[in-house]
Design a protein around this motif. Structure first.
Motif, PDB file in Angstrom:
ATOM      1  N   THR A 104       0.805  -1.223   0.000  1.00 19.11           N
ATOM      2  CA  THR A 104       0.000   0.000   0.000  1.00 19.11           C
ATOM      3  C   THR A 104       0.838   1.273   0.000  1.00 19.11           C
ATOM      4  O   THR A 104       0.297   2.370  -0.016  1.00 19.11           O
ATOM      5  CB  THR A 104      -0.953   0.025   1.212  1.00 19.11           C
ATOM      6  N   ARG A 132      -8.188  -0.948  -3.030  1.00 18.12           N
ATOM      7  CA  ARG A 132      -9.604  -1.188  -3.306  1.00 18.12           C
ATOM      8  C   ARG A 132     -10.509  -0.151  -2.632  1.00 18.12           C
ATOM      9  O   ARG A 132     -11.671   0.007  -3.012  1.00 18.12           O
ATOM     10  CB  ARG A 132     -10.000  -2.597  -2.859  1.00 18.12           C
ATOM     11  N   LYS A 133      -9.984   0.569  -1.617  1.00 15.55           N
ATOM     12  CA  LYS A 133     -10.753   1.601  -0.944  1.00 15.55           C
ATOM     13  C   LYS A 133     -10.471   2.998  -1.506  1.00 15.55           C
ATOM     14  O   LYS A 133     -11.012   3.975  -1.005  1.00 15.55           O
ATOM     15  CB  LYS A 133     -10.470   1.579   0.562  1.00 15.55           C
ATOM     16  N   ILE A 143     -10.284   3.256  -5.172  1.00 18.51           N
ATOM     17  CA  ILE A 143     -10.258   2.737  -6.532  1.00 18.51           C
ATOM     18  C   ILE A 143     -10.276   3.845  -7.575  1.00 18.51           C
ATOM     19  O   ILE A 143      -9.837   3.653  -8.717  1.00 18.51           O
ATOM     20  CB  ILE A 143     -11.441   1.757  -6.733  1.00 18.51           C
ATOM     21  N   VAL A 167      -6.984   4.595  -9.336  1.00  9.86           N
ATOM     22  CA  VAL A 167      -6.348   3.611 -10.213  1.00  9.86           C
ATOM     23  C   VAL A 167      -5.938   4.206 -11.557  1.00  9.86           C
ATOM     24  O   VAL A 167      -4.811   3.966 -12.021  1.00  9.86           O
ATOM     25  CB  VAL A 167      -7.253   2.374 -10.390  1.00  9.86           C
ATOM     26  N   GLN A 181     -10.294  -0.676 -12.866  1.00  8.20           N
ATOM     27  CA  GLN A 181     -11.066  -0.168 -11.731  1.00  8.20           C
ATOM     28  C   GLN A 181     -12.048  -1.199 -11.184  1.00  8.20           C
ATOM     29  O   GLN A 181     -12.556  -1.029 -10.073  1.00  8.20           O
ATOM     30  CB  GLN A 181     -11.816   1.100 -12.129  1.00  8.20           C
ATOM     31  N   ARG A 182     -12.327  -2.239 -11.935  1.00  7.79           N
ATOM     32  CA  ARG A 182     -13.239  -3.296 -11.467  1.00  7.79           C
ATOM     33  C   ARG A 182     -12.502  -4.406 -10.739  1.00  7.79           C
ATOM     34  O   ARG A 182     -13.122  -5.251 -10.097  1.00  7.79           O
ATOM     35  CB  ARG A 182     -13.994  -3.876 -12.665  1.00  7.79           C
ATOM     36  N   TYR A 183     -11.189  -4.418 -10.802  1.00  5.70           N
ATOM     37  CA  TYR A 183     -10.391  -5.458 -10.155  1.00  5.70           C
ATOM     38  C   TYR A 183     -10.164  -5.094  -8.678  1.00  5.70           C
ATOM     39  O   TYR A 183      -9.940  -3.919  -8.355  1.00  5.70           O
ATOM     40  CB  TYR A 183      -9.056  -5.597 -10.893  1.00  5.70           C
ATOM     41  N   PRO A 184     -10.209  -6.051  -7.747  1.00  5.32           N
ATOM     42  CA  PRO A 184     -10.109  -5.722  -6.307  1.00  5.32           C
ATOM     43  C   PRO A 184      -8.692  -5.441  -5.812  1.00  5.32           C
ATOM     44  O   PRO A 184      -8.526  -4.990  -4.691  1.00  5.32           O
ATOM     45  CB  PRO A 184     -10.686  -6.972  -5.624  1.00  5.32           C
ATOM     46  N   TRP A 185      -7.649  -5.751  -6.560  1.00  9.18           N
ATOM     47  CA  TRP A 185      -6.261  -5.471  -6.213  1.00  9.18           C
ATOM     48  C   TRP A 185      -5.852  -6.006  -4.839  1.00  9.18           C
ATOM     49  O   TRP A 185      -5.541  -5.230  -3.932  1.00  9.18           O
ATOM     50  CB  TRP A 185      -5.987  -3.965  -6.295  1.00  9.18           C
ATOM     51  N   PRO A 186      -5.829  -7.311  -4.687  1.00 10.93           N
ATOM     52  CA  PRO A 186      -5.384  -7.876  -3.402  1.00 10.93           C
ATOM     53  C   PRO A 186      -3.923  -7.557  -3.090  1.00 10.93           C
ATOM     54  O   PRO A 186      -3.534  -7.529  -1.931  1.00 10.93           O
ATOM     55  CB  PRO A 186      -5.601  -9.384  -3.577  1.00 10.93           C
ATOM     56  N   ASN A 239      -2.542  -4.687  -3.934  1.00  7.70           N
ATOM     57  CA  ASN A 239      -2.495  -3.236  -3.791  1.00  7.70           C
ATOM     58  C   ASN A 239      -1.626  -2.569  -4.871  1.00  7.70           C
ATOM     59  O   ASN A 239      -1.545  -3.053  -5.988  1.00  7.70           O
ATOM     60  CB  ASN A 239      -2.044  -2.867  -2.373  1.00  7.70           C
TER      61      ASN A 239
END
Length: 374
Positions: free
Chosen positions: A90, A230-231, A233, A236, A267-272, A274
């Motif tokens: 992050t 993801r918080k 987004i 991105v 922007q639709r991907y959750p990015w685990p 980061n």
């Protein structure tokens, strides 16, 4: 003639000369010590040049980034210790660098310590240094990271990895700004500001007896949360363009662009993973692109995650005639293909009618609209 009739004896006070010689030796020793310190600082700074992110600014215009920048501006000019918490990737180190750059210590180095990479038996020597002969392999005096950070900032990355038995010594340095090198009985004083970072829940570690509560409070003077991607987004597209520009320079591929439709996919991907995951994916796509356009169509189906070694095969149960058979392991792509084939077979068996009068009830009919397309 030739007979000795007297002698002249001259007395000279050489204490001043001995004092001057001792001062010279002390000065030479201090010069040698400073030389070693500068050499080590240069070594650490060269490591940082290779390891650090190449940009200094925090990219983004989301409310989360605006709050973060406000916190940095508030705490940077002070001498308060800072604890940065957040998931891996992050940008916690970037926050630490921004705090150091905005402080009165910015003319001195920021010394980084990756606590997760130090062998357990070398922590004390790495932090506080050692004298020659303190242990096997200690062939000369060596200052530790605290000594190198004198007048500057010490960044303790992954502070939750510090062994419990060393935490009391770290607490003493934070409280008294004093320490001793390993094998030495001389107490040294330092002026160091500490910024710590962790991706672990230190409160849970305190409850489990793995982290000292007093050390936690000493570090957590000014807490900062590093928000996962993801918080935020909405940042991105800005981050993607930023990393694209860097990757184009890095791999000498000018003119590469990201089509607007592909930015929507990002922007639709959750990015685990980061921000670090986003940067890696951008770099990889810049390397493989042939038409100077980056494509991320496989991102939502999990392809990039598998190529980075994070995704695992998904277990699924194979059904035949309503009876459960032995479970098999399928990847996401194989599972998607299996679902599509099952849907087509079910529609053929039902002759296209899946509900209402005359619909066949003896076949497993699933709604294909709810499945990802394979």
């Amino acid at each position: 003639m030739g007979r000795l009739v007297g002698a002249v004896v001259l007395f000279r006070d050489i204490r001043e000369r001995k004092r001057a010689e001792q001062q010279l030796r002390d000065a030479l020793a201090e010069v040698e010590s400073l030389k070693q310190r500068l050499e080590l600082e240069n070594e650490y700074l060269q490591e940082e040049i290779k390891a650090e992110l190449n940009h200094r600014d925090i990219v983004g215009n989301s409310p989360a980034v605006a709050k973060l920048i406000q916190q940095i501006e508030l705490v940077a000019p002070t001498s308060a210790n800072v604890l940065i918490s957040g998931e891996s990737g992050t940008g916690k180190e970037l926050i630490a660098r921004a705090i150091h750059a905005g402080s009165t210590r910015s003319d001195r180095p920021l010394i980084r310590v990756n606590c997760a990479a130090i062998p357990r038996d070398l922590f004390e020597s790495e932090f506080f240094g050692h004298v020659k002969g303190a242990f096997t392999g200690a062939v000369q005096d060596r200052p530790g990271r605290f000594e190198l950070a004198h007048g500057g900032t010490l960044f303790l990355d992954e502070v939750g990895e510090i062994p419990l038995e060393l935490q009391s010594k770290l607490l003493r340095v934070l409280q008294d700004q004093q320490f001793e090198r390993v094998g030495d009985n001389r107490t040294r004083e330092v002026d160091v500001r500490v910024i710590a970072a962790t991706n672990r829940e230190l409160r849970d570690m305190i409850d489990a007896g793995h982290f000292r509560e007093d050390l936690y409070f000493r570090l957590n003077v000014f807490p900062i949360d590093s928000v996962p991607l993801r918080k935020r987004i909405e940042d991105v597209p800005l981050l993607a363009r930023h990393f694209l520009q860097r990757a184009c320079l890095k791999f000498n591929k000018p003119g590469v662009r990201i089509p607007p439709a592909q930015l929507e996919i990002l922007q639709r991907y959750p990015w685990p993973g980061n921000i670090r995951e986003l940067e890696n994916i951008i770099e990889r796509q810049v390397i493989v692109t042939q038409d100077r356009r980056l494509m991320f169509d496989d991102l939502l189906s999990g392809e990039p995650s598998r190529s980075m070694g994070r995704a695992q095969p998904m277990p699924t149960l194979r059904h035949t005639g309503g009876e459960q058979s032995k479970a098999t392991l399928l990847t996401e792509q194989a599972l998607s293909q299996r679902r599509r084939a099952s849907t087509i077979a079910a529609l053929e068996q039902a002759r296209g009618k899946i509900s209402g009068t005359g619909a066949r009830q003896n076949c497993l009919v699933l709604n294909p609209l709810r499945w990802p397309r394979g």
